[in-house]
Design an enzyme around this catalytic site. Structure first.
Site, PDB file in Angstrom:
ATOM      1  N   LYS A 179      13.139  75.614  18.798  1.00 52.16           N
ATOM      2  CA  LYS A 179      14.197  75.861  19.784  1.00 52.16           C
ATOM      3  C   LYS A 179      15.154  76.943  19.311  1.00 52.16           C
ATOM      4  O   LYS A 179      15.812  77.590  20.089  1.00 52.16           O
ATOM      5  CB  LYS A 179      14.951  74.570  20.064  1.00 52.16           C
ATOM      6  CG  LYS A 179      14.141  73.657  20.969  1.00 52.16           C
ATOM      7  CD  LYS A 179      14.882  72.407  21.325  1.00 52.16           C
ATOM      8  CE  LYS A 179      14.094  71.587  22.331  1.00 52.16           C
ATOM      9  NZ  LYS A 179      14.147  70.174  22.121  1.00 52.16           N
TER      10      LYS A 179
HETATM   11  N1  GLU Z   1      11.375  64.023  22.793  1.00 54.44           N
HETATM   12  C1  GLU Z   1      10.341  64.415  21.895  1.00 54.44           C
HETATM   13  C2  GLU Z   1      10.420  65.907  21.641  1.00 54.44           C
HETATM   14  O1  GLU Z   1      11.052  66.623  22.394  1.00 54.44           O
HETATM   15  C3  GLU Z   1       8.936  64.100  22.412  1.00 54.44           C
HETATM   16  C4  GLU Z   1       8.671  62.660  22.369  1.00 54.44           C
HETATM   17  C5  GLU Z   1       7.291  62.201  22.800  1.00 54.44           C
HETATM   18  O2  GLU Z   1       6.586  62.925  23.521  1.00 54.44           O
HETATM   19  O3  GLU Z   1       6.968  61.071  22.443  1.00 54.44           O
HETATM   20  O4  GLU Z   1       9.880  66.341  20.658  1.00 54.44           O
END
Ligand code: GLU
Length: 289
Positions: free
Chosen positions: A261
């Site tokens: 990011k």
């Molecule tokens: N929120 C997690 C991320 O952005 C992904 C979680 C998932 O897919 O289990 O890396």
């Protein structure tokens, strides 16, 4: 109700930055497998329980970027911060099974404790979430715990891993690449399931949400493969449904590094501002429309 044969997938970004090409790949991968044309459903979930890092403007940008890419999802977006009661109920359930304990250690104290037990820095047992917790607070008496809480010392809730595994026995999940995969949650040690500032950990919230949303196939990057060991355990302890898993490869930049990011240049926004069309951005992520 979801018909037994219907594939339900989800994309679950954290609103801690702008989406980049790695996300484009991951989102389109999930959307393709949950495609309505094949009788599937594709859901969107915003994983914003980390209040210190999640920002509403990133959530708005995620929704806008996905729409610009031409993605549509089924049903309402589930935003984790709107569902803290669901995670609280799961913690209460684990507590009633006697599987949680309060841990008052700071990161610094944990490191000092590990070093004192004679581990050289390069030998410290590591879990996928960092050093394996040495179990310092597990042996505390209830009186001690009460006193520390009354003093207002911040604490985390940890899972007593040995007791938890004993309660459910051996477990497995079906993995697209590896087939029947034995769960090895013990590699996490006494994993943290809640903290003062984040009252539900990623592991807990994801396991609860995938069940409540009726997800049948979890697709996510292979960097999260290890997390599935602990998610499978939580499913068994909380009597949640077990989806199948497809951990996909991580898209990398030309030089082989992962997109992150913090790399501003490869965000969907930057590419769009530079004049790329959504078809071109899909193609750059190896997902030609
Ligand atoms: N929120 C997690 C991320 O952005 C992904 C979680 C998932 O897919 O289990 O890396």
């Amino acid at each position: 109700m979801t018909p037994a044969s219907q594939t339900v997938t989800r994309f679950a970004p954290s609103p801690t930055g702008f989406l980049h090409l790695g996300h484009v790949y991951s989102a389109l991968f999930a959307a393709g497998l949950g495609d309505a044309k094949n009788g599937g459903r594709f859901l969107l979930r915003i994983e914003d329980i980390d209040a210190a890092r999640a920002r509403p403007e990133f959530e708005a940008a995620i929704i806008e970027d996905l729409a610009w890419l031409g993605l549509t999802w089924d049903g309402p977006v589930r935003r984790q911060s709107d569902h803290m009661d669901d995670y609280r109920a799961a913690l209460d359930e684990l507590q009633s099974q006697g599987l949680l304990y309060s841990c008052f250690c700071t990161r610094k104290e944990i490191r000092a404790e590990i070093e004192e037990s004679g581990f050289a820095p390069h030998d410290i047992p590591q879990s996928p979430d960092g050093p394996v917790y040495p179990g310092t607070c597990r042996a505390m008496t209830d009186d001690e715990r009460r006193q520390r809480r009354a003093e207002g010392t911040p604490f985390a809730l940890r899972l007593d891993m040995e007791a938890a595994i004993k309660a459910v026995g051996s477990l497995a999940w079906t993995d697209a690449d590896q087939g029947e995969t034995a769960a090895r949650p013990e590699i996490f040690g006494d994993v943290v399931l809640a903290r003062k500032d984040t009252p539900a950990s990623y592991h807990l919230a994801v396991s609860v949400d995938d069940h409540l949303q009726g997800v049948t196939l979890v697709t996510r990057g292979e960097d999260l493969f290890a997390a599935t060991h602990v998610h499978r355990l939580l499913q068994a302890l909380l009597r949640l449904d077990t989806p199948s898993y497809h951990h996909h490869k991580l898209l990398t930049a030309d030089g082989g590094e992962r997109f992150a990011k913090r790399d501003k240049s490869e965000t969907i926004r930057a590419l769009r501002e530079a004049g790329k069309t959504s078809a071109e951005v899909r193609e750059m992520a190896g997902m030609a429309p």
